[in-house]
Design an enzyme around this catalytic site. Structure first.
Site, mmCIF file in Angstrom:
data_model
loop_
_atom_site.group_PDB
_atom_site.id
_atom_site.type_symbol
_atom_site.label_atom_id
_atom_site.label_comp_id
_atom_site.label_asym_id
_atom_site.label_seq_id
_atom_site.Cartn_x
_atom_site.Cartn_y
_atom_site.Cartn_z
ATOM 1 N N CYS A 85 -2.219 -2.373 7.708
ATOM 2 C CA CYS A 85 -2.212 -3.340 6.600
ATOM 3 C C CYS A 85 -0.972 -4.221 6.567
ATOM 4 C CB CYS A 85 -2.388 -2.602 5.285
ATOM 5 S SG CYS A 85 -4.025 -1.851 5.164
ATOM 6 N N GLU A 93 -4.688 -0.702 -1.463
ATOM 7 C CA GLU A 93 -5.996 -0.790 -0.817
ATOM 8 C C GLU A 93 -6.948 0.168 -1.519
ATOM 9 O OE1 GLU A 93 -6.038 -0.138 3.426
ATOM 10 O OE2 GLU A 93 -8.225 0.078 3.486
ATOM 11 N N LYS A 137 -6.774 -4.724 -3.347
ATOM 12 C CA LYS A 137 -7.453 -5.382 -2.225
ATOM 13 C C LYS A 137 -8.499 -4.449 -1.616
ATOM 14 C CE LYS A 137 -3.707 -4.190 1.020
ATOM 15 N NZ LYS A 137 -4.365 -3.442 2.072
ATOM 16 N N LYS A 195 -7.900 -4.612 4.653
ATOM 17 C CA LYS A 195 -6.576 -4.371 5.226
ATOM 18 C C LYS A 195 -5.612 -5.503 4.864
ATOM 19 C CE LYS A 195 -8.463 -0.922 7.449
ATOM 20 N NZ LYS A 195 -8.575 0.328 6.696
ATOM 21 N N ASP A 220 0.778 -1.250 0.000
ATOM 22 C CA ASP A 220 0.000 0.000 0.000
ATOM 23 C C ASP A 220 0.806 1.295 0.000
ATOM 24 O OD1 ASP A 220 -1.919 -1.926 0.215
ATOM 25 O OD2 ASP A 220 -2.825 -1.181 2.072
ATOM 26 N N VAL A 222 3.234 0.377 4.170
ATOM 27 C CA VAL A 222 2.496 1.106 5.194
ATOM 28 C C VAL A 222 1.055 0.594 5.299
ATOM 29 C CG1 VAL A 222 3.900 3.159 4.861
ATOM 30 C CG2 VAL A 222 1.794 2.941 3.554
ATOM 31 N N THR A 223 0.433 0.829 6.450
ATOM 32 C CA THR A 223 1.053 1.240 7.692
ATOM 33 C C THR A 223 1.386 -0.002 8.512
ATOM 34 O OG1 THR A 223 -1.055 1.446 8.904
ATOM 35 C CG2 THR A 223 -0.251 3.387 7.766
HETATM 36 N N1 TIU Z 1 -2.529 0.432 4.225
HETATM 37 C C1 TIU Z 1 -3.108 0.668 5.403
HETATM 38 O O1 TIU Z 1 -2.518 0.513 6.435
HETATM 39 N N2 TIU Z 1 -4.417 1.125 5.366
HETATM 40 C C2 TIU Z 1 -4.990 1.831 6.357
HETATM 41 O O2 TIU Z 1 -6.179 2.085 6.340
HETATM 42 N N3 TIU Z 1 -4.160 2.228 7.322
HETATM 43 C C3 TIU Z 1 -4.446 2.919 8.427
HETATM 44 O O3 TIU Z 1 -3.558 3.114 9.244
HETATM 45 N N4 TIU Z 1 -5.670 3.367 8.589
#
Ligand code: TIU
Length: 229
Positions: free
Chosen positions: A170, A74, A137, A140, A26, A165-166
């Protein structure tokens, strides 16, 4: 077959080159750049952006070594038929919420976290190149409602080097899903980051390797660069 070994926690991580993939989670504008979903969520963008350059270096090293590379994004379908209400309802009604807009709403980089929009795509430093697999996707975890598992199987992948990340969201959700499916996973500390400076990140990574590698391994970037380049 060449097998490399790097220092890691809880002990050295060995990975057979031909059966290992890099999984970049992501690294999208919506999570990393001003005006995106992450900033609207209240994220510390400085913290999360710290992963961009290390992830780019890791990606470059994995490409140079000929590893399979998978990228995830995502995002929801434009009609949001794959978006559970929990992703929009909870942020809107939670006590103390600072929510003003969210998934599907128009932001500075298009509709936030919607497939096909500018903000949904990768940051320039971490774009996929031909031959690399992009997994879209809805949730998460990267295994939920995606083709990731069978595409990894099709290539005979057994080991995953994971960054992105994060960390708290995810990355660790996907790491745990992969562990349940039998993949030997290693997260790369500098090449992942979260929205809460180091607090969530450190605890999230510690949980992965706690108790003799409950979910897998955690290693620094440099040992991977030394091994792969
Ligand atoms: N990629 C990912 O971590 N999606 C999120 O929604 N992360 C948040 O920290 N919200």
């Amino acid at each position: 077959m060449a097998t490399f070994t790097v220092d890691a926690k809880p002990y050295a991580y060995s990975f057979p080159l031909a059966q290992t993939a890099l999984l970049v989670i992501d690294m999208q504008r919506d999570f990393l750049l001003p005006g995106g979903f992450g900033e609207i969520e209240g994220a510390d963008l400085t913290a999360v952006q710290a992963a961009i350059e290390p992830a780019r270096r890791l990606l470059q090293a994995c490409r140079a070594a000929g590893l399979a590379v998978f990228h995830t994004r995502e995002g929801q379908l434009p009609d949001m038929s794959d978006c559970p209400s929990s992703k929009t309802y909870r942020p809107a009604v939670a006590p103390g919420t600072q929510y003003t807009s969210g998934i599907g709403d128009k932001g500075k980089m298009g509709r936030m976290l919607i497939r096909g929009e500018y903000g949904h795509d990768f940051v320039n430093e971490l774009r996929a190149i031909p031959g690399e697999i992009v997994i879209d996707k809805p949730g998460k975890g990267a295994f939920w409602q995606t083709e990731l598992h069978y595409k990894l199987k099709a290539r005979g992948i057994t080991h995953l080097i994971i960054c992105g990340v994060t960390t708290e969201c995810c990355v660790t959700t996907t790491f745990r899903e992969a562990n349940d499916r039998g993949f030997e996973c290693c997260a790369v500390t500098e090449a992942t980051s979260g929205y809460n400076d180091t607090v969530f990140k450190d605890v999230s990574l510690d949980m992965l390797h706690w108790s003799q590698g409950l979910f897998g391994f955690v290693a620094h970037l440099q040992p991977f660069l030394d091994a792969l380049l």
